[in-house]
Design a protein around this motif. Structure first.
Motif, PDB file in Angstrom:
ATOM      1  N   ILE A 182       3.247   2.589   9.036  1.00 26.99           N
ATOM      2  CA  ILE A 182       3.431   3.011   7.646  1.00 26.99           C
ATOM      3  C   ILE A 182       4.793   3.677   7.524  1.00 26.99           C
ATOM      4  CG2 ILE A 182       2.500   4.374   5.734  1.00 26.99           C
ATOM      5  CD1 ILE A 182      -0.199   4.333   7.183  1.00 26.99           C
ATOM      6  N   ALA A 183       5.595   3.217   6.568  1.00 26.43           N
ATOM      7  CA  ALA A 183       6.922   3.782   6.329  1.00 26.43           C
ATOM      8  C   ALA A 183       6.992   4.292   4.902  1.00 26.43           C
ATOM      9  CB  ALA A 183       8.011   2.736   6.581  1.00 26.43           C
ATOM     10  N   ALA A 184       7.582   5.470   4.728  1.00 33.80           N
ATOM     11  CA  ALA A 184       7.696   6.066   3.391  1.00 33.80           C
ATOM     12  C   ALA A 184       8.933   6.935   3.347  1.00 33.80           C
ATOM     13  CB  ALA A 184       6.451   6.895   3.062  1.00 33.80           C
ATOM     14  N   ALA A 185       9.538   7.020   2.161  1.00 33.72           N
ATOM     15  CA  ALA A 185      10.722   7.855   1.946  1.00 33.72           C
ATOM     16  C   ALA A 185      10.824   8.184   0.478  1.00 33.72           C
ATOM     17  CB  ALA A 185      11.984   7.144   2.429  1.00 33.72           C
ATOM     18  N   ASP A 186      11.391   9.352   0.189  1.00 29.16           N
ATOM     19  CA  ASP A 186      11.590   9.745  -1.200  1.00 29.16           C
ATOM     20  C   ASP A 186      12.479   8.724  -1.901  1.00 29.16           C
ATOM     21  OD1 ASP A 186      10.053  11.976  -0.995  1.00 29.16           O
ATOM     22  OD2 ASP A 186      11.728  13.352  -0.611  1.00 29.16           O
ATOM     23  N   GLY A 187      12.101   8.352  -3.124  1.00 33.81           N
ATOM     24  CA  GLY A 187      12.881   7.392  -3.898  1.00 33.81           C
ATOM     25  C   GLY A 187      12.619   5.958  -3.548  1.00 33.81           C
ATOM     26  N   HIS A 188      11.621   5.703  -2.673  1.00 34.48           N
ATOM     27  CA  HIS A 188      11.290   4.346  -2.268  1.00 34.48           C
ATOM     28  C   HIS A 188       9.783   4.157  -2.298  1.00 34.48           C
ATOM     29  CE1 HIS A 188      15.303   5.013  -0.558  1.00 34.48           C
ATOM     30  NE2 HIS A 188      15.469   3.705  -0.600  1.00 34.48           N
ATOM     31  N   GLN A 189       9.372   2.912  -2.441  1.00 34.24           N
ATOM     32  CA  GLN A 189       7.949   2.610  -2.397  1.00 34.24           C
ATOM     33  C   GLN A 189       7.497   2.538  -0.938  1.00 34.24           C
ATOM     34  OE1 GLN A 189       6.758  -0.750  -4.716  1.00 34.24           O
ATOM     35  NE2 GLN A 189       8.089  -0.248  -6.436  1.00 34.24           N
ATOM     36  N   PRO A 190       6.359   3.164  -0.599  1.00 32.10           N
ATOM     37  CA  PRO A 190       5.876   3.091   0.788  1.00 32.10           C
ATOM     38  C   PRO A 190       5.468   1.680   1.165  1.00 32.10           C
ATOM     39  CG  PRO A 190       4.234   4.089  -0.644  1.00 32.10           C
ATOM     40  CD  PRO A 190       5.463   3.927  -1.480  1.00 32.10           C
ATOM     41  N   GLN A 191       5.448   1.414   2.455  1.00 37.59           N
ATOM     42  CA  GLN A 191       5.098   0.083   2.940  1.00 37.59           C
ATOM     43  C   GLN A 191       4.289   0.213   4.211  1.00 37.59           C
ATOM     44  OE1 GLN A 191       8.276  -2.880   3.175  1.00 37.59           O
ATOM     45  NE2 GLN A 191       7.456  -3.564   5.138  1.00 37.59           N
ATOM     46  N   ALA A 192       3.281  -0.619   4.363  1.00 41.65           N
ATOM     47  CA  ALA A 192       2.479  -0.659   5.581  1.00 41.65           C
ATOM     48  C   ALA A 192       2.458  -2.084   6.099  1.00 41.65           C
ATOM     49  CB  ALA A 192       1.058  -0.168   5.308  1.00 41.65           C
ATOM     50  N   SER A 193       2.539  -2.233   7.420  1.00 40.12           N
ATOM     51  CA  SER A 193       2.555  -3.568   8.010  1.00 40.12           C
ATOM     52  C   SER A 193       1.923  -3.510   9.392  1.00 40.12           C
ATOM     53  CB  SER A 193       3.977  -4.118   8.088  1.00 40.12           C
ATOM     54  OG  SER A 193       4.828  -3.182   8.710  1.00 40.12           O
ATOM     55  N   THR A 194       1.480  -4.660   9.858  1.00 38.63           N
ATOM     56  CA  THR A 194       0.853  -4.762  11.174  1.00 38.63           C
ATOM     57  C   THR A 194       1.907  -5.122  12.211  1.00 38.63           C
ATOM     58  OG1 THR A 194      -1.220  -5.493  10.184  1.00 38.63           O
ATOM     59  CG2 THR A 194      -0.918  -5.922  12.529  1.00 38.63           C
ATOM     60  N   VAL A 195       1.887  -4.388  13.333  1.00 35.86           N
ATOM     61  CA  VAL A 195       2.836  -4.633  14.421  1.00 35.86           C
ATOM     62  C   VAL A 195       2.035  -4.972  15.676  1.00 35.86           C
ATOM     63  CG1 VAL A 195       4.707  -3.685  15.810  1.00 35.86           C
ATOM     64  CG2 VAL A 195       4.467  -3.002  13.417  1.00 35.86           C
ATOM     65  N   VAL A 196       2.380  -6.084  16.306  1.00 32.17           N
ATOM     66  CA  VAL A 196       1.723  -6.510  17.544  1.00 32.17           C
ATOM     67  C   VAL A 196       2.602  -6.102  18.712  1.00 32.17           C
ATOM     68  CG1 VAL A 196       0.811  -8.450  18.877  1.00 32.17           C
ATOM     69  CG2 VAL A 196       0.629  -8.440  16.375  1.00 32.17           C
ATOM     70  N   VAL A 197       2.054  -5.310  19.625  1.00 33.94           N
ATOM     71  CA  VAL A 197       2.798  -4.746  20.748  1.00 33.94           C
ATOM     72  C   VAL A 197       2.331  -5.390  22.040  1.00 33.94           C
ATOM     73  CG1 VAL A 197       3.314  -2.633  22.021  1.00 33.94           C
ATOM     74  CG2 VAL A 197       3.110  -2.580  19.531  1.00 33.94           C
ATOM     75  N   GLY A 198       3.307  -5.781  22.859  1.00 32.60           N
ATOM     76  CA  GLY A 198       3.006  -6.327  24.173  1.00 32.60           C
ATOM     77  C   GLY A 198       3.487  -5.407  25.269  1.00 32.60           C
ATOM     78  N   GLU A 199       4.010  -5.989  26.340  1.00 25.90           N
ATOM     79  CA  GLU A 199       4.494  -5.189  27.464  1.00 25.90           C
ATOM     80  C   GLU A 199       5.940  -4.739  27.276  1.00 25.90           C
ATOM     81  OE1 GLU A 199       2.572  -4.166  29.813  1.00 25.90           O
ATOM     82  OE2 GLU A 199       0.857  -5.312  29.074  1.00 25.90           O
ATOM     83  N   GLU A 200       6.721  -5.498  26.457  1.00 26.69           N
ATOM     84  CA  GLU A 200       8.120  -5.186  26.258  1.00 26.69           C
ATOM     85  C   GLU A 200       8.324  -4.387  24.975  1.00 26.69           C
ATOM     86  OE1 GLU A 200      10.479  -5.878  28.405  1.00 26.69           O
ATOM     87  OE2 GLU A 200       9.046  -6.865  29.766  1.00 26.69           O
ATOM     88  N   PRO A 201       9.427  -3.584  24.897  1.00 24.60           N
ATOM     89  CA  PRO A 201       9.728  -2.869  23.640  1.00 24.60           C
ATOM     90  C   PRO A 201       9.821  -3.840  22.462  1.00 24.60           C
ATOM     91  CG  PRO A 201      11.111  -2.068  25.430  1.00 24.60           C
ATOM     92  CD  PRO A 201      10.377  -3.266  25.975  1.00 24.60           C
ATOM     93  N   VAL A 202       9.317  -3.379  21.316  1.00 16.17           N
ATOM     94  CA  VAL A 202       9.238  -4.237  20.143  1.00 16.17           C
ATOM     95  C   VAL A 202      10.287  -3.798  19.116  1.00 16.17           C
ATOM     96  CG1 VAL A 202       7.775  -5.041  18.255  1.00 16.17           C
ATOM     97  CG2 VAL A 202       6.781  -4.586  20.505  1.00 16.17           C
ATOM     98  N   PRO A 203      11.283  -4.673  18.803  1.00 19.62           N
ATOM     99  CA  PRO A 203      12.195  -4.339  17.695  1.00 19.62           C
ATOM    100  C   PRO A 203      11.535  -4.679  16.360  1.00 19.62           C
ATOM    101  CG  PRO A 203      12.852  -6.407  18.730  1.00 19.62           C
ATOM    102  CD  PRO A 203      11.665  -5.896  19.513  1.00 19.62           C
ATOM    103  N   TYR A 204      11.553  -3.719  15.429  1.00 15.57           N
ATOM    104  CA  TYR A 204      10.880  -3.955  14.136  1.00 15.57           C
ATOM    105  C   TYR A 204      11.617  -3.185  13.045  1.00 15.57           C
ATOM    106  CZ  TYR A 204       7.052  -5.043  10.971  1.00 15.57           C
ATOM    107  OH  TYR A 204       6.303  -5.550   9.928  1.00 15.57           O
ATOM    108  N   ASP A 205      12.288  -3.938  12.165  1.00 19.17           N
ATOM    109  CA  ASP A 205      12.994  -3.329  11.050  1.00 19.17           C
ATOM    110  C   ASP A 205      12.107  -3.312   9.812  1.00 19.17           C
ATOM    111  OD1 ASP A 205      15.150  -3.041  12.680  1.00 19.17           O
ATOM    112  OD2 ASP A 205      16.297  -4.715  11.844  1.00 19.17           O
ATOM    113  N   VAL A 206      12.317  -2.308   8.965  1.00 16.37           N
ATOM    114  CA  VAL A 206      11.516  -2.134   7.745  1.00 16.37           C
ATOM    115  C   VAL A 206      12.470  -2.050   6.558  1.00 16.37           C
ATOM    116  CG1 VAL A 206       9.835  -0.705   6.525  1.00 16.37           C
ATOM    117  CG2 VAL A 206       9.735  -0.898   9.017  1.00 16.37           C
ATOM    118  N   VAL A 207      12.166  -2.791   5.511  1.00 13.43           N
ATOM    119  CA  VAL A 207      12.943  -2.734   4.276  1.00 13.43           C
ATOM    120  C   VAL A 207      12.070  -2.104   3.197  1.00 13.43           C
ATOM    121  CG1 VAL A 207      14.182  -4.026   2.505  1.00 13.43           C
ATOM    122  CG2 VAL A 207      14.300  -4.764   4.892  1.00 13.43           C
TER     123      VAL A 207
END
Length: 812
Positions: free
Chosen positions: A601-626
């Motif tokens: 879940i990502a949220a910030a003042d002046g922006h609409q919050p957003q929730a998304s599903t992230v699938v995690v494995g053994e390696e670090p997961v890069p995940y950008d949010v707009v």
């Protein structure tokens, strides 16, 4: 949390707050007797109150910061224990110095209770709903404030008890509060490494202490303008600069300096200091006035302050309910500032023989003002910060309020002492008695004084107390000026715990949370309710030390990184697993406990919050949010013919049902704007002097502000002269009526001495002009698109329709 859960959790907090208020008010009516028994003077009288305020002031930021790092429940219980120890030892005091030291310990505990009560309320309850529950705190505040002096007066007036029971009587309430808090208060705890800013706490305490020592003794031990004054002020300034330096470098500052970049927090903090000066610094001397200027007993002096407490209770409760219903709070701050200033100024006129009903009215006004400002200043700040800074921001306001109170008690106590000494010397001189000055600072025992001297002393304390309130009034006026410049921001609808979980909430945009976030929030609330239903504490949420990293950047719709956005990682069952804030470039990193699917879940003042599903494995997961910007509507109003901006136009936004959602005016550049409008279809209506009203449909998008330009058509103008008689001279007081093609009377006018008439702001079309005075004449007139209001009104130049009317008697 449900209403029932909140009320249960608040029970122990309200008891703790009652204990804190009781500790500061119960001694007010007993102080003259206490200081007399301990052989103290006016300076000791002032410092018994100031010492508690000083320790409360110095430790409030520390309590607030610790609440962001440790268990809030454990801290509030610790504050109660410190209060109990300080109270028990204070009851054993053998001299004024020992009592003052014990009051310092009491103040440390009371500071924790007052600060943590606000912090825990903010964590459980959204700003929009907080006003409803602030009434409960207002009731506890009022009960402690009115019950404390009454109870203290009764104890002092009861021979078999004695004043020492003023310190013992609060201990049973504190123990009960400890037990209730253990059973009812269950908050999740995020454990992390902590580093307490002890250096910051030391330097702020030293700076405040040095300032109070100077205020207390200036004008008594040394002159206001003296080398001692210069030395102490320079020392206090140096300590403040060191404190600022320490805070700027501390990893966990007790008072984060970045908070003061927010204009609302800066203005509210300074206003709170002035409110504390006017409130604490003046009302603490009311009991001294009633006992020493009017000869009342300690019990009766408590009874006589009931109008003050009644006004405080009424205004805090009613304003809280109205704020919850409307979401608007600034009007109460401004109104409270007016009442506070007016009440203090009116009390400045009191003397020892002032009719009591005058004093009751003035005290009621003062209480109404305090009740409107006390809680709402804290509310305004809590509405401006995220969950991570909730404790620090709340304690900042409380810090400045108690700092103002401590300075006010010291400064106004010095004023009272100096003025009373002066008035007593003048009164004794009038009786032919020369004042020796040996007991100038002592608290007198009126029962032992001869009648003439007693009258002089009562008159001196009455006049001196009036001077105290008169000095406090301008300070309250400064608070009023500051709150006028505070911008009103709609109250959020998410509590501190919800914000920590990534659901910020806005007053006008409660449906903007995606379905995933709502589902996760529901699961989390269900888990918390289940834990409370079975009578156990909510689960502690340890942050994983090892796991798989999720990293990336939070960007706005324009592509730039979003600073201080909050990201919360939860399991599919709604359990919080991690939380982080973005850096200046929008970058972040979270640790997932292992492989699997999670909700981010990502949220910030002046922006609409957003929730998304992230699938995690053994390696670090890069995940950008707009994050998309919140919806809004802005635009410009211009003249259709020339394109010139129209200033002072009224802009109204209505929904499809015709309900008014927002109103505003255009500035000098013709611009207007409305923030936080939900996406949808609306009607925008605009009207301005000299222009025809306009209305147009507007569709507000959900991915950022929508901009529109509204052209206004200038109104036509019809003017002329009514001529009468065969000589065709201008006819005064002739009645001229304008009728449109549908037969409706558009406007009427009466000519002046020059026979002139004029109609402005007309639509183009056919009209009938009827003039009377002589036999009436009706004439058809065609009006085109002329100027809006003629050159004399200062709008853009244009033509005006001219039409003269001739009236005369028929010939023959």
């Amino acid at each position: 949390m449900s209403h029932r859960q909140i009320v249960r959790a608040l029970t122990g907090l309200i008891l703790g707050l009652f204990v804190a208020i009781l500790s500061s008010t119960i001694v007010s009516n007993a102080l003259p007797k206490i200081i007399s028994d301990l052989h103290g003077g006016q300076s000791a009288y002032t410092w018994v109150v100031t010492a508690a305020l000083l320790s409360t002031t110095a430790t409030t930021p520390l309590w607030g910061k610790l609440s962001d790092l440790f268990s809030k429940k454990l801290l509030v219980q610790l504050a109660l224990v410190i209060y109990v120890v300080g109270s028990l030892v204070a009851g054993l005091s053998q001299n004024a110095g020992m009592l003052i030291a014990c009051r310092v310990v009491q103040g440390i505990g009371a500071g924790g209770l007052t600060a943590l009560t606000q912090v825990i309320m903010a964590a459980m309850i959204s700003p929009r709903e907080r006003g409803r529950y602030s009434g409960y705190l207002g009731a506890a505040f009022a009960l402690g404030t009115v019950g404390g002096p009454l109870l203290g007066g009764v104890i002092v007036d009861t021979d078999w008890l004695g004043w020492r029971w003023c310190f013992y009587v609060g201990v049973p309430f504190a123990i009960i509060a400890l037990i209730v808090l253990q059973k009812t208060l269950h908050l999740p705890v995020a454990r992390r490494r902590v580093k307490v800013d002890w250096a910051g706490a030391f330097f702020v305490t030293a700076a405040v202490s040095l300032l109070l020592v100077w205020v207390t003794f200036a004008g008594d031990k040394y002159d206001w303008i003296s080398w001692q004054t210069y030395a102490m002020l320079a020392g206090a300034l140096l300590l403040v600069l060191v404190f600022v330096l320490v805070e700027s470098r501390a990893s966990e500052p007790i008072m984060p300096l970045r908070l003061f970049r927010n204009k609302t927090i800066s203005l509210t903090s300074v206003a709170s200091m002035f409110v504390g000066t006017g409130m604490f610094g003046s009302t603490v001397f009311l009991s001294q006035y009633f006992q020493l200027a009017r000869g009342e007993s300690p019990t009766m002096s408590g009874v006589m302050t009931i109008p003050l407490i009644a006004g405080l209770f009424l205004s805090s409760t009613v304003s809280g309910l109205i704020i919850t219903r409307t979401g608007r709070w600034k009007a109460f701050l401004v109104s409270g500032g007016v009442l506070l200033t007016g009440g203090l100024a009116l009390l400045g006129s009191m003397r020892s023989d002032t009719p009591y009903w005058h004093l009751a009215l003035f005290m009621a006004l003062l209480g109404l003002g305090v009740g409107m400002m006390l809680q709402n200043l804290v509310l305004a700040v809590q509405n401006q910060v995220g969950a991570a800074d909730l404790g620090a921001a709340s304690s900042v306001v409380t810090f400045f309020r108690t700092l103002g109170g401590a300075i006010g008690v010291s400064a106004l106590g010095a004023v009272l002492g100096n003025r009373v000494t002066h008035y007593v010397a003048d009164g004794l001189a009038a009786l032919g008695v020369k004042s020796t000055g040996e007991s100038a600072g002592a608290i007198p025992d009126l029962a032992t004084l001869p009648a003439p001297v007693r009258h002089v002393v009562e008159s001196a304390y009455g006049h001196g107390a009036g001077d105290v309130f008169l000095v406090a009034a301008p300070v309250a006026f400064l608070a009023l000026l500051l709150v006028i410049f505070i911008k009103e921001v709609p109250l959020k609808t998410a509590s501190g715990l919800q914000q920590a979980a990534g659901v910020p909430g806005h007053a006008e945009q409660t449906s903007a949370v995606p379905a995933q976030a709502s589902a996760a929030e529901t699961l989390a609330e269900t888990a918390a309710e289940t834990a409370e239903a079975v009578g156990v504490a909510a689960p502690v949420i340890p942050l994983p030390a090892e796991g798989t990293a999720i990293h990336g950047q939070v960007r706005g719709s324009e592509g730039a990184g979003v600073e201080r956005a909050t990201l919360t990682l939860i399991s599919l069952t709604g359990r919080q697993l991690g939380r982080a804030s973005t850096r200046a470039d929008g970058g972040y990193e979270l640790i997932a406990p292992g492989a699997g699917s999670y909700v981010l879940i990502a949220a910030a003042d002046g922006h609409q919050p957003q929730a998304s599903t992230v699938v995690v494995g053994e390696e670090p997961v890069p995940y950008d949010v707009v994050l998309a910007g919140t919806s809004g509507l802005s635009g410009t109003v211009v003249a259709e013919a020339t394109g010139i901006p129209v200033a002072g136009a009224m802009v109204v936004v209505t929904d499809v049902r015709g309900e008014v959602l927002a109103t505003g005016g255009t500035g000098a550049d013709g611009a207007f704007g409305f923030e936080d409008l939900p996406a949808g279809d609306f009607t925008l209506a605009v009207n301005a002097t000299g222009y025809r009203p306009a209305a147009l449909p507007v569709e507000v998008a959900g991915n950022g502000p929508t901009h529109v330009e509204v052209p206004l058509r200038a109104g036509a103008r019809l003017q002329g002269t009514v001529l009468g008689g065969t000589a065709r001279t201008p006819l005064p007081e002739a009645r001229v009526t304008l009728i449109d093609a549908a037969g409706n009377v558009v406007a009427t006018a009466t000519t002046g001495a020059d026979g002139a008439y004029a109609f402005g702001d007309l639509d183009a079309g056919e009209y009938s002009l009827v003039a009377g005075g002589y036999p009436p004449v009706a004439t058809q007139v065609t009006v085109g698109n002329g100027a809006a209001a003629g050159p004399e009104a200062g709008s853009e130049a244009g033509s005006a329709e001219g039409f003269d009317v001739e009236l005369k008697h028929p010939e023959g």
